[in-house]
Motif scaffolding. Structure first.
Motif, PDB file in Angstrom:
ATOM      1  N   SER A  48       0.886  -1.151   0.138  1.00  0.00           N
ATOM      2  CA  SER A  48      -0.047  -0.049  -0.111  1.00  0.00           C
ATOM      3  C   SER A  48       0.611   1.344   0.042  1.00  0.00           C
ATOM      4  O   SER A  48       1.660   1.634   0.786  1.00  0.00           O
ATOM      5  CB  SER A  48      -0.765   0.011   1.297  1.00  0.00           C
ATOM      6  N   SER A  49       0.612   2.164  -1.151  1.00  0.00           N
ATOM      7  CA  SER A  49       1.584   3.465  -1.071  1.00  0.00           C
ATOM      8  C   SER A  49       1.054   4.412   0.214  1.00  0.00           C
ATOM      9  O   SER A  49       2.099   4.842   0.666  1.00  0.00           O
ATOM     10  CB  SER A  49       1.549   4.082  -2.393  1.00  0.00           C
ATOM     11  N   PHE A  50      -0.090   4.322   0.633  1.00  0.00           N
ATOM     12  CA  PHE A  50      -0.528   5.188   1.865  1.00  0.00           C
ATOM     13  C   PHE A  50       0.310   4.560   2.929  1.00  0.00           C
ATOM     14  O   PHE A  50       0.782   5.437   3.767  1.00  0.00           O
ATOM     15  CB  PHE A  50      -2.116   5.026   1.827  1.00  0.00           C
ATOM     16  N   ALA A  51       0.377   3.181   3.161  1.00  0.00           N
ATOM     17  CA  ALA A  51       0.893   2.873   4.247  1.00  0.00           C
ATOM     18  C   ALA A  51       2.465   2.762   4.363  1.00  0.00           C
ATOM     19  O   ALA A  51       3.088   3.236   5.368  1.00  0.00           O
ATOM     20  CB  ALA A  51       0.652   1.153   4.617  1.00  0.00           C
ATOM     21  N   ARG A  52       2.883   2.947   3.103  1.00  0.00           N
ATOM     22  CA  ARG A  52       4.397   3.199   2.919  1.00  0.00           C
ATOM     23  C   ARG A  52       4.641   4.619   3.358  1.00  0.00           C
ATOM     24  O   ARG A  52       5.694   4.943   4.253  1.00  0.00           O
ATOM     25  CB  ARG A  52       4.942   3.072   1.821  1.00  0.00           C
ATOM     26  N   LYS A  53       3.822   5.587   2.855  1.00  0.00           N
ATOM     27  CA  LYS A  53       4.146   7.170   3.262  1.00  0.00           C
ATOM     28  C   LYS A  53       3.585   7.343   4.803  1.00  0.00           C
ATOM     29  O   LYS A  53       4.430   7.897   5.273  1.00  0.00           O
ATOM     30  CB  LYS A  53       3.001   7.734   2.521  1.00  0.00           C
TER      31      LYS A  53
END
Length: 124
Positions: A11-16
């Motif tokens: 998840s790009s959101f979780a990485r950020k």
């Protein structure tokens, strides 16, 4: 000395969110992987001194990453960051070599506590 931190989550959101939870003042270079295969490649190249690892990912899940790290004796201190808080999951990742387990959503205070507890960073 700069520490290579790898954030491995599909998840790009979780990485950020994880990148924002890295304590300020900690001398790190942050790297990202979108799945377990990319994560193993990054760790093999030396980009994962400390790895924040999700469990549910395509291609190779977090359990597979932990198994691969163990099988190939890769140098990585792994902290699992997952919404799966079941005791069985936590026990399984610890048996596979994870240092700690942090429940999503993550925040900077919890991240700092875990890093200090395991001696990865100082308590300053």
């Amino acid at each position: 000395m700069t520490i290579n931190v790898l954030i491995c989550d599909d998840s790009s959101f979780a990485r950020k969110q994880m990148a924002r939870a890295i304590p300020s003042g900690w001398d790190v270079e942050v790297h990202f992987a979108c799945d377990g295969v990319e994560g193993i490649e990054a760790i093999s190249k030396g980009f994962g001194d400390v790895v924040f690892l999700d469990l549910t990912m395509p291609n190779l899940d977090g359990y597979g990453v932990l198994e691969t790290i163990r099988q190939h004796d890769l140098p990585a201190m792994v902290i699992v960051v997952s919404g799966d808080i079941q005791p069985d999951a936590q026990e399984r990742v610890r048996k596979l070599g994870a240092m700690a387990f942090i429940k999503k959503p993550i925040n900077a205070d919890k991240t700092r506590q875990v890093l200090v507890k395991y001696g990865i960073m100082t308590g300053t």
